[in-house]
Scaffold this motif. Sequence first.
Motif, mmCIF file in Angstrom:
data_model
loop_
_atom_site.group_PDB
_atom_site.id
_atom_site.type_symbol
_atom_site.label_atom_id
_atom_site.label_comp_id
_atom_site.label_asym_id
_atom_site.label_seq_id
_atom_site.Cartn_x
_atom_site.Cartn_y
_atom_site.Cartn_z
ATOM 1 N N VAL A 1 0.872 -1.177 0.000
ATOM 2 C CA VAL A 1 0.000 0.000 0.000
ATOM 3 C C VAL A 1 0.909 1.228 0.000
ATOM 4 C CG1 VAL A 1 -1.811 1.274 1.225
ATOM 5 C CG2 VAL A 1 -1.778 -1.238 1.317
ATOM 6 N N VAL A 2 0.810 2.058 -1.030
ATOM 7 C CA VAL A 2 1.613 3.280 -1.059
ATOM 8 C C VAL A 2 0.718 4.443 -0.651
ATOM 9 C CG1 VAL A 2 3.213 4.717 -2.375
ATOM 10 C CG2 VAL A 2 2.874 2.323 -3.022
ATOM 11 N N GLY A 3 1.138 5.147 0.403
ATOM 12 C CA GLY A 3 0.366 6.265 0.933
ATOM 13 C C GLY A 3 -0.244 5.896 2.266
ATOM 14 N N ALA A 4 0.150 6.626 3.315
ATOM 15 C CA ALA A 4 -0.380 6.357 4.657
ATOM 16 C C ALA A 4 -1.172 7.553 5.162
ATOM 17 C CB ALA A 4 0.749 5.986 5.617
ATOM 18 N N GLY A 5 -2.013 8.117 4.274
ATOM 19 C CA GLY A 5 -3.038 9.057 4.734
ATOM 20 C C GLY A 5 -4.183 8.244 5.325
ATOM 21 N N THR A 6 -5.315 8.897 5.568
ATOM 22 C CA THR A 6 -6.448 8.149 6.139
ATOM 23 C C THR A 6 -6.840 6.998 5.214
ATOM 24 O OG1 THR A 6 -7.232 10.206 7.119
ATOM 25 C CG2 THR A 6 -8.780 8.377 7.089
ATOM 26 N N CYS B 1 -6.856 1.216 4.277
ATOM 27 C CA CYS B 1 -6.687 0.058 3.370
ATOM 28 C C CYS B 1 -5.755 -0.966 4.021
ATOM 29 C CB CYS B 1 -6.097 0.502 2.026
ATOM 30 S SG CYS B 1 -7.230 1.439 0.999
ATOM 31 N N ALA B 2 -4.619 -0.468 4.542
ATOM 32 C CA ALA B 2 -3.646 -1.371 5.174
ATOM 33 C C ALA B 2 -4.303 -2.117 6.333
ATOM 34 C CB ALA B 2 -2.433 -0.588 5.653
ATOM 35 N N TRP B 3 -5.108 -1.402 7.107
ATOM 36 C CA TRP B 3 -5.729 -2.009 8.292
ATOM 37 C C TRP B 3 -6.710 -3.120 7.886
ATOM 38 C CZ3 TRP B 3 -10.550 -2.638 10.601
ATOM 39 C CH2 TRP B 3 -10.515 -3.052 11.943
ATOM 40 N N TYR B 4 -7.577 -2.821 6.926
ATOM 41 C CA TYR B 4 -8.548 -3.842 6.503
ATOM 42 C C TYR B 4 -7.847 -5.038 5.860
ATOM 43 C CZ TYR B 4 -12.921 -1.546 7.673
ATOM 44 O OH TYR B 4 -13.976 -1.006 8.363
ATOM 45 N N LEU B 5 -6.834 -4.752 5.023
ATOM 46 C CA LEU B 5 -6.123 -5.858 4.360
ATOM 47 C C LEU B 5 -5.433 -6.743 5.391
ATOM 48 C CD1 LEU B 5 -4.594 -3.858 1.389
ATOM 49 C CD2 LEU B 5 -6.075 -5.875 1.163
ATOM 50 N N GLN B 6 -4.780 -6.106 6.376
ATOM 51 C CA GLN B 6 -4.059 -6.878 7.387
ATOM 52 C C GLN B 6 -5.040 -7.702 8.214
ATOM 53 O OE1 GLN B 6 -0.711 -6.956 7.509
ATOM 54 N NE2 GLN B 6 -0.927 -8.620 8.993
ATOM 55 N N ARG B 7 -6.159 -7.091 8.573
ATOM 56 C CA ARG B 7 -7.130 -7.834 9.396
ATOM 57 C C ARG B 7 -7.689 -9.032 8.635
ATOM 58 N NH1 ARG B 7 -12.720 -5.840 12.071
ATOM 59 N NH2 ARG B 7 -13.278 -5.754 9.897
ATOM 60 N N ARG B 8 -7.807 -8.895 7.312
ATOM 61 C CA ARG B 8 -8.278 -10.024 6.510
ATOM 62 C C ARG B 8 -7.215 -11.110 6.375
ATOM 63 N NH1 ARG B 8 -12.547 -9.600 2.942
ATOM 64 N NH2 ARG B 8 -12.143 -11.830 2.866
ATOM 65 N N GLY B 9 -5.985 -10.812 6.784
ATOM 66 C CA GLY B 9 -4.933 -11.833 6.713
ATOM 67 C C GLY B 9 -3.965 -11.649 5.563
ATOM 68 N N ALA B 10 -4.066 -10.516 4.833
ATOM 69 C CA ALA B 10 -3.077 -10.259 3.775
ATOM 70 C C ALA B 10 -1.727 -9.947 4.417
ATOM 71 C CB ALA B 10 -3.534 -9.087 2.911
ATOM 72 N N ARG B 11 -0.655 -10.082 3.616
ATOM 73 C CA ARG B 11 0.681 -9.704 4.106
ATOM 74 C C ARG B 11 0.976 -8.315 3.544
ATOM 75 N NH1 ARG B 11 3.471 -14.913 1.870
ATOM 76 N NH2 ARG B 11 1.807 -14.576 0.368
ATOM 77 N N VAL B 12 0.934 -7.326 4.417
ATOM 78 C CA VAL B 12 0.875 -5.929 3.972
ATOM 79 C C VAL B 12 2.183 -5.193 4.251
ATOM 80 C CG1 VAL B 12 -0.314 -3.715 4.331
ATOM 81 C CG2 VAL B 12 -1.618 -5.856 4.404
ATOM 82 N N THR B 13 2.625 -4.411 3.254
ATOM 83 C CA THR B 13 3.678 -3.421 3.505
ATOM 84 C C THR B 13 3.072 -2.051 3.213
ATOM 85 O OG1 THR B 13 5.373 -4.983 2.796
ATOM 86 C CG2 THR B 13 6.019 -2.668 2.901
ATOM 87 N N LEU B 14 3.129 -1.169 4.206
ATOM 88 C CA LEU B 14 2.597 0.191 4.055
ATOM 89 C C LEU B 14 3.783 1.144 3.922
ATOM 90 C CD1 LEU B 14 0.227 2.272 4.244
ATOM 91 C CD2 LEU B 14 0.451 2.137 6.738
ATOM 92 N N ILE B 15 3.787 1.919 2.830
ATOM 93 C CA ILE B 15 4.942 2.792 2.552
ATOM 94 C C ILE B 15 4.483 4.239 2.412
ATOM 95 C CG2 ILE B 15 6.922 3.203 1.021
ATOM 96 C CD1 ILE B 15 6.597 0.449 -0.143
ATOM 97 N N ASP B 16 5.194 5.130 3.038
ATOM 98 C CA ASP B 16 4.964 6.562 2.819
ATOM 99 C C ASP B 16 6.272 7.289 3.080
ATOM 100 O OD1 ASP B 16 4.048 9.362 2.995
ATOM 101 O OD2 ASP B 16 2.044 8.518 3.175
ATOM 102 N N SER B 17 6.484 8.369 2.345
ATOM 103 C CA SER B 17 7.697 9.155 2.579
ATOM 104 C C SER B 17 7.569 9.959 3.876
ATOM 105 C CB SER B 17 7.956 10.091 1.395
ATOM 106 O OG SER B 17 6.771 10.776 1.077
ATOM 107 N N GLU B 18 6.322 10.171 4.314
ATOM 108 C CA GLU B 18 6.060 10.883 5.580
ATOM 109 C C GLU B 18 5.558 9.871 6.607
ATOM 110 O OE1 GLU B 18 6.566 14.174 5.572
ATOM 111 O OE2 GLU B 18 6.945 14.150 3.405
ATOM 112 N N LEU B 19 5.462 10.309 7.864
ATOM 113 C CA LEU B 19 4.828 9.446 8.867
ATOM 114 C C LEU B 19 3.328 9.389 8.581
ATOM 115 C CD1 LEU B 19 6.735 10.558 12.086
ATOM 116 C CD2 LEU B 19 6.890 8.346 10.905
ATOM 117 N N PRO B 20 2.617 8.344 9.041
ATOM 118 C CA PRO B 20 1.178 8.242 8.739
ATOM 119 C C PRO B 20 0.404 9.495 9.161
ATOM 120 C CG PRO B 20 1.966 6.185 9.670
ATOM 121 C CD PRO B 20 3.110 7.165 9.767
#
Length: 417
Positions: A12-17, A22-41
């Motif tokens: 997931v590129v972009g850690a805005g809302t 997206c990262a949260w729902y994907l992870q909860r469903r059991g996906a293997r998630v990498t969340l990337i952003d140049s800034e902090l969330p």
Amino acid sequence: MTGTGPRPRCVVVGAGTVGSACAWYLQRRGARVTLIDSELPGQSTSYGNAGCISKTSVFPFSVPGVIRKVPSWLLDPTGPLRIRWAQLPRVAPWLYRFWRAGSARRVRQIVAAQASLMEPVLRDFDDILQGTGSEFLREARGAILLYESEKAFAAEAWKFRERERLGLEWRRLAPEELRKMEPAVRLNGGVALHETLWQHVTDPAGLTRRFADDAVQRGAKWLQDRVTGVTAQASGVRVSTQSGRSIGAELLVLATGVWSNRLLGQLGYRVPLAAKRGYHVMYAQPTVELKYPVMSASRHVLLIPMRHGLRVAGTAEFAAIDAPPDYARARALVESARHFMPELGGTGISQWMGQRPMTPDSLPVLGALPRHPKVLCAFGHGHYGLTQGPTTGRIISRLAFGEDPVIDLSPFAVTRF
Ligand SMILES: Cc1cc2nc3c(=O)[nH]c(=O)nc-3n(C[C@H](O)[C@H](O)[C@H](O)COP(=O)(O)OP(=O)(O)OC[C@H]3O[C@@H](n4cnc5c(N)ncnc54)[C@H](O)[C@@H]3O)c2cc1C
């Protein structure tokens, strides 16, 4: 609610809302998630918004007759709209599409699509707030909406009739009722409404951070880095980053807000996305206390009681993505708000600018790219990225697991332009 199939590897590129949800729902469903952003969330556009979960905001900004109001808005220094003139040649094609999106027939289609996306937002907020232990950051009191005259309200009465048809609640407030609810607000012969279904978040940046942190606690990887390259094949995707990393995955979610064309362009797509800037002024110690968010529909200014003070937010300014902020716009917001709240002021003042990722038809871009089905779009939420963040996250997670997204995504397709 864990997926039964294989666990897709998702970047997931972009850690805005939007991206954090997206990262949260994907992870909860059991996906293997990498969340990337140049800034902090939550440090970009999602940082300083007005925090309103505005389920009844189903109307596009382009509606019949809006273009006629533009000259008077532009001529008023405290008015709700500004275009930096050097930017006009770049904004003009977008404005043309905006005008085209405002026909009565298109507006009906857009309202239907926006209403379908807004319908589950409160349920999805309940879900993610519970799942992340963040309920203390939400208030569910509704919001107060002001019009400066009966005439101004009558001009928008069709919107309220349409809202009623869609089952969206609101009610008119008698002057004494408004005085009891918000004594600092002056009605000055205008009209006040209670938008009963609105809720608000008292710290949008803090909430976004909690979505991302909770995803990480559930096993997602967090990477603070800029994605500089994207390639996609039938089998999967690969992103490369400024620090030299190369990360492969089965799915890529682009939640890159106003910057989305930079990566989309590498895959051969371009979306008419304008940076519609907004500003806020915060008073850490305000002179007036508010219980409800108060919005002047006539002046396009919102006042919101937040966890760390009182926020005055709004305005629309079209400027280049990298242009410096013009904080005169923030000061104009305060001046404008003093028309209905003369005692507005305080100490501990801070100012902020954010860039709404705005499509001409006010609908976000959701779903897979037609020639690159492993790339899912989740951007372009304009004025409603906080409101629609959790619902977007749930929809994206369903797509990632090969499930029906529940709503018809064709009005949100990248190909619609
Ligand atoms: C004044 C104002 C008031 C608002 N009020 C409300 C409101 O009351 N309710 C509401 O629902 N919405 C509101 N909004 C709109 C809302 O803030 C936005 O729609 C929302 O924040 C968009 O979220 P996002 O996650 O798409 O974008 P962002 O928060 O901008 O996140 C995108 C992220 O992508 C990252 N990124 C981009 N490209 C790359 C790359 N190549 N590599 C790594 N990272 C990258 C950026 O660093 C950024 O952090 C308001 C907006 C403004 C300006």
